[in-house]
Design an enzyme around this catalytic site. Structure first.
Site, mmCIF file in Angstrom:
data_model
loop_
_atom_site.group_PDB
_atom_site.id
_atom_site.type_symbol
_atom_site.label_atom_id
_atom_site.label_comp_id
_atom_site.label_asym_id
_atom_site.label_seq_id
_atom_site.Cartn_x
_atom_site.Cartn_y
_atom_site.Cartn_z
ATOM 1 N N LYS A 44 0.854 -1.187 0.000
ATOM 2 C CA LYS A 44 0.000 0.000 0.000
ATOM 3 C C LYS A 44 0.895 1.243 0.000
ATOM 4 O O LYS A 44 2.004 1.219 0.573
ATOM 5 C CB LYS A 44 -0.864 -0.017 1.271
ATOM 6 N N SER A 45 0.437 2.318 -0.616
ATOM 7 C CA SER A 45 1.196 3.568 -0.557
ATOM 8 C C SER A 45 1.321 4.000 0.897
ATOM 9 O O SER A 45 0.343 3.992 1.640
ATOM 10 C CB SER A 45 0.482 4.669 -1.337
ATOM 11 N N LEU A 72 -5.721 6.682 1.944
ATOM 12 C CA LEU A 72 -4.361 6.274 2.349
ATOM 13 C C LEU A 72 -4.277 5.575 3.710
ATOM 14 O O LEU A 72 -3.391 5.886 4.512
ATOM 15 C CB LEU A 72 -3.433 7.495 2.343
ATOM 16 N N CYS A 127 -2.694 9.893 -5.995
ATOM 17 C CA CYS A 127 -3.814 9.562 -5.114
ATOM 18 C C CYS A 127 -4.914 10.621 -5.264
ATOM 19 O O CYS A 127 -4.649 11.808 -5.051
ATOM 20 C CB CYS A 127 -3.399 9.482 -3.647
ATOM 21 N N ASN A 190 -3.250 4.972 -12.281
ATOM 22 C CA ASN A 190 -3.982 4.933 -11.031
ATOM 23 C C ASN A 190 -5.482 4.999 -11.366
ATOM 24 O O ASN A 190 -5.863 5.073 -12.538
ATOM 25 C CB ASN A 190 -3.569 6.130 -10.155
ATOM 26 N N GLY A 246 -5.312 -1.270 -14.690
ATOM 27 C CA GLY A 246 -6.593 -0.653 -15.050
ATOM 28 C C GLY A 246 -7.449 -1.613 -15.850
ATOM 29 O O GLY A 246 -7.179 -1.862 -17.021
ATOM 30 N N GLY A 268 -6.170 -4.639 -9.525
ATOM 31 C CA GLY A 268 -6.743 -3.964 -8.371
ATOM 32 C C GLY A 268 -8.125 -4.496 -8.037
ATOM 33 O O GLY A 268 -8.288 -5.385 -7.205
HETATM 34 O O1 RRO Z 1 -5.822 5.354 -0.541
HETATM 35 C C1 RRO Z 1 -6.509 5.785 -1.500
HETATM 36 O O2 RRO Z 1 -7.595 6.372 -1.362
HETATM 37 C C2 RRO Z 1 -6.048 5.616 -2.893
HETATM 38 C C3 RRO Z 1 -4.764 5.866 -3.302
HETATM 39 BR BR1 RRO Z 1 -3.387 6.319 -2.134
HETATM 40 C C4 RRO Z 1 -4.441 5.791 -4.681
HETATM 41 O O3 RRO Z 1 -3.306 6.038 -5.128
HETATM 42 N N1 RRO Z 1 -5.414 5.463 -5.545
HETATM 43 C C5 RRO Z 1 -6.680 5.197 -5.126
HETATM 44 O O4 RRO Z 1 -7.559 4.897 -5.965
HETATM 45 N N2 RRO Z 1 -6.979 5.274 -3.811
#
Ligand code: RRO
Length: 308
Positions: A44-45, A72, A127, A190, A246, A268
């Protein structure tokens, strides 16, 4: 069938992996990915501090895709820096997704994560879900300044996770910036930011944060994803490897991404909906497609899309 691929000199046992964000926040989720058929473990980021994320409901799947506004949620970079060496035991590449609020955060996180030695660092410029925070990848000047600073502290192969662009001028501009900075790979795309899904029975939005606006994923975004993969593949003459993301819900979808120029693909929405079984299913479906078309490996068809 040979599904192996290589990105920036790193060998992946399979070209399928999870997309950052999909079931990859906790130690348990990351270990589950380690034990699965996925060709890599993508985190996860991460941000400086641990985050609970946005209020629920914050993810909703519908017929043609999904909408999310997770905000996030993650363990904070220190936890991932400690986990990465442990995840090595699964014997597959580890991709660390780095985010942050402001340039300083990115630099701090990238420095620490670089020291924990993941195989790739994916800098998330896209994001869409933090109230009041624009997507970095839509601001050329901020993107260039931030990436130049992060580049200085990262010795691991480094790439960027880009938002979708809808105009060739924006793709050209981003490619020039990425060329000046020097990145080893691209993750494209993304979620399509700030979409809105309506439940007509309830006459309501379907997720709570930001009045219902959120990032769209799944089959409905595939044409946008393919267009961006193709555009960047052409802009870099195929020299910068691309991870396509995607709308990958079938082996055929993965094949389309490969044809457009992706060397690997991230899953995803379909992974969130199906769990780790999706990686086996996609591999067997892609094997059938490739076999029928006479390819003996996934890498053999990369970029081979015909134009009329
Ligand atoms: O955590 C999120 O809401 C989120 C992130 Br960081 C992202 O890069 N892309 C996304 O669809 N959701």
């Amino acid at each position: 069938m040979d599904f192996t691929t290589s990105i920036a000199g790193v060998r992946f046992p399979s070209c399928f992996m999870n997309a950052a964000g999909a079931r990859c926040v906790t130690r348990e989720e990351l270990e589950t990915l380690g034990r699965s058929q996925a060709g890599a473990i993508v985190t996860k980021s991460m941000t400086l501090e641990p985050r609970q994320g946005n209020p629920e409901p914050r993810y909703y799947a519908f017929t043609n895709g999904s909408i999310n506004s997770m905000g996030l949620p993650n363990l904070g970079y220190r936890a991932y820096a400690a986990l990465i060496p442990e995840l090595r035991r699964f014997g597959k590449p580890i991709v660390a997704s780095v985010a942050g609020f402001g340039e300083e955060d990115f630099v701090t996180i990238a420095t620490a994560i670089n020291a924990s030695k993941p195989d790739l660092i994916e800098v998330n410029l896209s994001c869409p879900n933090i109230p009041g925070e624009p997507q970095i990848g839509y601001d050329a000047d901020v993107t260039e300044r931030l990436l130049k600073r992060v580049r200085k502290v990262v010795t691991t192969p480094m790439g960027v996770k880009l938002p979708p662009y809808f105009d060739p001028a924006h793709q050209d501009k981003m490619a020039q910036i990425l060329d000046r900075v020097g990145v080893e790979f691209l993750s494209v795309i993304n979620s399509v930011g700030n979409g809105l899904v309506v439940d007509l029975e309830k006459e309501s939005v379907v997720i709570k944060p930001k009045g219902g606006f959120g990032g769209l994923g799944g089959p409905l975004i595939k044409p946008m994803a393919l267009a961006n993969v193709r555009a960047f593949w052409k802009l870099f003459g195929g020299r910068v490897p691309i991870i396509g993301t995607g709308g990958i819900a079938s082996g055929g979808d993965a094949f389309e991404h490969l044809l457009c120029g992706a060397s690997a693909v991230q899953v995803g929405t379909a992974f969130v909906e199906e769990g780790t079984g999706v990686f086996e299913r996609l591999e067997s479906e892609l094997a059938v497609v490739l076999g029928k078309k006479g390819y003996d490996s996934a890498s053999a068809c990369v970029g081979k899309l015909k134009e009329l």
